[in-house]
Design a protein around this motif. Structure first.
Motif, mmCIF file in Angstrom:
data_model
loop_
_atom_site.group_PDB
_atom_site.id
_atom_site.type_symbol
_atom_site.label_atom_id
_atom_site.label_comp_id
_atom_site.label_asym_id
_atom_site.label_seq_id
_atom_site.Cartn_x
_atom_site.Cartn_y
_atom_site.Cartn_z
ATOM 1 N N LEU A 213 -8.869 -31.997 -10.251
ATOM 2 C CA LEU A 213 -10.128 -31.873 -9.527
ATOM 3 C C LEU A 213 -9.834 -32.036 -8.106
ATOM 4 N N SER A 214 -8.993 -32.648 -7.582
ATOM 5 C CA SER A 214 -8.525 -32.791 -6.327
ATOM 6 C C SER A 214 -7.616 -31.768 -5.630
ATOM 7 N N GLY A 215 -7.390 -30.797 -6.585
ATOM 8 C CA GLY A 215 -6.562 -29.631 -6.048
ATOM 9 C C GLY A 215 -4.916 -29.502 -6.084
ATOM 10 N N ASP A 216 -4.443 -30.621 -6.692
ATOM 11 C CA ASP A 216 -3.163 -30.851 -6.946
ATOM 12 C C ASP A 216 -2.649 -29.960 -8.112
ATOM 13 N N PHE A 217 -1.513 -29.510 -8.107
ATOM 14 C CA PHE A 217 -0.981 -28.569 -9.290
ATOM 15 C C PHE A 217 -0.489 -29.397 -10.654
ATOM 16 N N ALA A 218 -1.069 -28.826 -11.601
ATOM 17 C CA ALA A 218 -0.729 -29.517 -12.504
ATOM 18 C C ALA A 218 0.049 -28.573 -13.764
ATOM 19 N N GLY A 219 0.207 -27.237 -13.819
ATOM 20 C CA GLY A 219 0.629 -26.578 -14.509
ATOM 21 C C GLY A 219 0.346 -24.900 -14.406
ATOM 22 N N CYS A 220 1.372 -23.983 -15.068
ATOM 23 C CA CYS A 220 0.879 -22.576 -14.783
ATOM 24 C C CYS A 220 1.504 -21.889 -15.985
ATOM 25 N N LEU A 221 0.932 -20.926 -16.386
ATOM 26 C CA LEU A 221 1.606 -19.715 -17.303
ATOM 27 C C LEU A 221 1.276 -18.429 -16.521
ATOM 28 N N LEU A 222 2.527 -17.908 -16.424
ATOM 29 C CA LEU A 222 2.672 -16.377 -15.776
ATOM 30 C C LEU A 222 2.985 -15.453 -16.743
ATOM 31 N N PHE A 223 2.489 -14.303 -16.600
ATOM 32 C CA PHE A 223 3.169 -13.156 -17.488
ATOM 33 C C PHE A 223 3.299 -12.102 -16.774
ATOM 34 N N SER A 224 3.984 -11.021 -17.162
ATOM 35 C CA SER A 224 4.396 -9.542 -16.236
ATOM 36 C C SER A 224 3.917 -8.783 -17.299
ATOM 37 N N ASP A 225 3.108 -7.813 -16.419
ATOM 38 C CA ASP A 225 2.361 -6.408 -16.806
ATOM 39 C C ASP A 225 3.741 -5.356 -17.310
ATOM 40 N N CYS A 226 3.586 -5.007 -18.492
ATOM 41 C CA CYS A 226 4.828 -3.949 -19.158
ATOM 42 C C CYS A 226 4.201 -2.756 -19.124
ATOM 43 N N SER A 227 3.162 -2.478 -18.418
ATOM 44 C CA SER A 227 2.464 -1.090 -18.510
ATOM 45 C C SER A 227 3.213 0.142 -18.051
ATOM 46 N N THR B 195 6.408 -14.774 -18.313
ATOM 47 C CA THR B 195 7.242 -14.912 -17.222
ATOM 48 C C THR B 195 7.830 -16.370 -17.192
ATOM 49 N N SER B 196 6.913 -17.245 -17.212
ATOM 50 C CA SER B 196 7.177 -18.733 -17.324
ATOM 51 C C SER B 196 6.165 -19.607 -17.480
ATOM 52 N N VAL B 197 6.272 -20.814 -18.215
ATOM 53 C CA VAL B 197 5.137 -21.656 -18.451
ATOM 54 C C VAL B 197 5.651 -23.051 -18.136
ATOM 55 N N PHE B 198 4.947 -23.763 -17.325
ATOM 56 C CA PHE B 198 5.522 -25.123 -17.072
ATOM 57 C C PHE B 198 4.339 -25.962 -16.676
ATOM 58 N N VAL B 199 4.533 -27.418 -16.564
ATOM 59 C CA VAL B 199 3.918 -28.355 -16.424
ATOM 60 C C VAL B 199 4.477 -29.427 -15.505
#
Length: 305
Positions: free
Chosen positions: A216-230, A240-244
């Motif tokens: 809630l204070s804006g600090d990065f906690a994690g992400c999930l990224l993916f690539s479009d294959c269209s 693409t990646s997922v990490f915490v």
């Protein structure tokens, strides 16, 4: 006398288990935990005749100490783990000093409370299942891992925006690379870190989407990224990646990222979600299986249609 194990009853039993200053039992006739110290012998005899009184699961300070030991071993933030282990090895004022250390790290303190509750709930369920066996009933198979309230209260999930978020992702990815290099000494660590960072050298940012989790204070906690294959396969995306961030691991953030990410992809008509990364960490394999992915060779696929 049989009874149902409810969430509120579990919480009541756990509360009484931790109270080392009294003796408690569960009265099935009233459906409540009662203090034996406040009862007359005649009342105890009557309950025994009705077969409604059950001793609570055994719990002592030694059990509490074991939970602290197990939690300290699970902490993935090196300096916090070291501080907690030092407290546990000192032998004096362990419980108070353990709490003092955790109070300096609010998110890890919350992890501990979730960890402790999960452990104690498993003890209560095991106790209840032994009673069910004596009643001739099948054991319950209940999953009491509950992170949702914690996540909803303390974290926000936002769509990935390459313009606003790419620098943040780059910084956080380098932190993971440093972890990997430290875990694998010498040239091996350098090579693993190098190939990890290569995952973020996108040829084009236009096909990258996903979700970010922040406090809630804006600090990065994690992400999930993916690539479009269209461009070569319609209605398909690849992870693409997922990490915490190491300060927020163990709270179920990765699970929530996958859950929300899959819902987002379905809304956009994506039919297949693939994980073609052969270096998927072992600890993520059960998670992706629960999210509907099937392993086919070295690739995981989830049918979203």
């Amino acid at each position: 006398m049989q009874f149902e194990l409810t969430k509120s009853l579990i919480e009541s039993i756990i509360f009484s288990m931790e109270d080392q200053n009294g003796e408690f039992a569960f009265d099935a006739s009233s459906g409540s935990v009662i203090s034996l110290d406040s009862l007359m012998q005649s009342e105890l005899d009557e309950m025994s005749e009705q077969d409604s009184l059950y001793s609570l699961p055994h719990w002592s300070s030694n059990d509490g100490f074991e939970i602290m030991e197990d939690f300290a071993e699970s902490v993935r933030v090196p300096n916090v783990r070291t501080e907690l282990e030092q407290v546990l090895s000192n032998g004096r004022g362990v419980f108070r000093n353990f709490k003092n250390v955790l109070s300096q790290y609010p998110q890890i303190e919350k992890q501990f409370h979730v960890f402790k509750q999960r452990k104690m709930r498993s003890v209560v369920v095991e106790w209840y299942n032994s009673l069910r066996e004596s009643w001739g009933l099948e054991k319950l198979n209940q999953d009491f891992e509950e992170y949702d309230e914690l996540i909803q209260a303390d974290f926000e999930f936002q769509p990935y925006n390459h313009v606003k978020d790419s620098d943040c992702i780059s910084i956080e990815a380098k932190k993971i690379a440093e972890e990997l290099e430290a875990a694998h000494r010498g040239n091996l660590g350098k090579a693993i870190a190098h190939f990890w960072l290569r995952k973020f050298d996108y040829e084009s940012s236009s096909g990258i989407g996903g979700l970010l989790c922040r406090t809630l204070s804006g600090d990065f906690a994690g992400c999930l990224l993916f690539s479009d294959c269209s461009s070569f396969a319609k209605n398909v995306v690849a992870l693409t990646s997922v990490f915490v961030n190491q300060n927020y691991r163990g709270l179920g953030i990765a699970r929530e990222l996958f859950s929300r990410g899959i819902s987002l992809l379905k809304e956009h008509g994506i039919q297949e979600f693939i994980i073609a990364d052969s270096a998927l960490p072992d600890y993520l394999e059960p998670l992706v299986a629960r999210c509907g992915f099937e392993k086919k060779g070295s690739v995981y696929t989830a049918d979203l249609a």
